[in-house]
Design a protein around this motif. Structure first.
Motif, PDB file in Angstrom:
ATOM      1  N   ALA A 108      -1.708   8.380  -0.372  1.00 48.33           N
ATOM      2  CA  ALA A 108      -3.155   8.230  -0.257  1.00 48.33           C
ATOM      3  C   ALA A 108      -3.844   9.588  -0.320  1.00 48.33           C
ATOM      4  N   ILE A 128      -3.733  10.755  -3.908  1.00 46.15           N
ATOM      5  CA  ILE A 128      -4.702   9.993  -4.695  1.00 46.15           C
ATOM      6  C   ILE A 128      -6.110  10.534  -4.452  1.00 46.15           C
ATOM      7  N   LEU A 144       1.219  12.162  -9.434  1.00 43.89           N
ATOM      8  CA  LEU A 144       1.101  10.715  -9.227  1.00 43.89           C
ATOM      9  C   LEU A 144       2.098   9.964 -10.115  1.00 43.89           C
ATOM     10  N   ASN A 166       0.827  -1.205   0.000  1.00 48.78           N
ATOM     11  CA  ASN A 166       0.000   0.000   0.000  1.00 48.78           C
ATOM     12  C   ASN A 166       0.862   1.256   0.000  1.00 48.78           C
ATOM     13  N   LYS A 177      -8.604  12.292  -7.167  1.00 47.83           N
ATOM     14  CA  LYS A 177      -9.976  11.836  -7.425  1.00 47.83           C
ATOM     15  C   LYS A 177     -10.969  12.988  -7.307  1.00 47.83           C
ATOM     16  N   ASP A 236      -5.247   4.175 -12.808  1.00 49.41           N
ATOM     17  CA  ASP A 236      -5.616   3.170 -11.820  1.00 49.41           C
ATOM     18  C   ASP A 236      -6.579   3.735 -10.775  1.00 49.41           C
ATOM     19  N   PHE A 237      -6.570   5.061 -10.619  1.00 45.16           N
ATOM     20  CA  PHE A 237      -7.385   5.708  -9.602  1.00 45.16           C
ATOM     21  C   PHE A 237      -8.520   6.526 -10.198  1.00 45.16           C
ATOM     22  N   PRO A 277      -2.188   7.267 -12.832  1.00 45.69           N
ATOM     23  CA  PRO A 277      -3.439   7.934 -12.481  1.00 45.69           C
ATOM     24  C   PRO A 277      -4.677   7.197 -12.993  1.00 45.69           C
TER      25      PRO A 277
END
Length: 86
Positions: free
Chosen positions: A18, A21, A70, A12, A25, A79-80, A77
């Motif tokens: 985090a 990310i 990222l 992780n 988002k 992936d998110f 990016p």
């Protein structure tokens, strides 16, 4: 960057990753929302469309800036990315 275990399993990301990310988002959702506002401004005239377009472009630049950060950390990016709803 994500560290990997001997077997190639990704660990992780850190708390900082985090947070980045989560920020990406939010920026992505905001950009999508702003581009949607362009269509709703269409019936209000060209000035409203222009203002909505400029706002959408700024939101997209913010999103792209976070995506670049990222990528600099070795994360993809996509992936998110928020999946569009049907």
């Amino acid at each position: 960057m994500t560290a990997s275990i001997d077997r190639g399993v990704a660990v992780n990301p850190s708390v900082a990753h985090a947070e980045l990310i989560a920020t990406f988002k939010r920026a992505e959702a905001e950009a999508a929302h702003k581009f949607g506002l362009i269509q709703s401004a269409a019936h209000k005239g060209p000035k409203a469309i222009q203002a909505a377009s400029e706002t959408a472009v700024k939101a997209a630049k913010r999103r792209d800036s976070y995506a670049k950060k990222l990528e600099d950390l070795g994360l993809n990016p996509k992936d998110f990315a928020i999946q569009p709803t049907a």
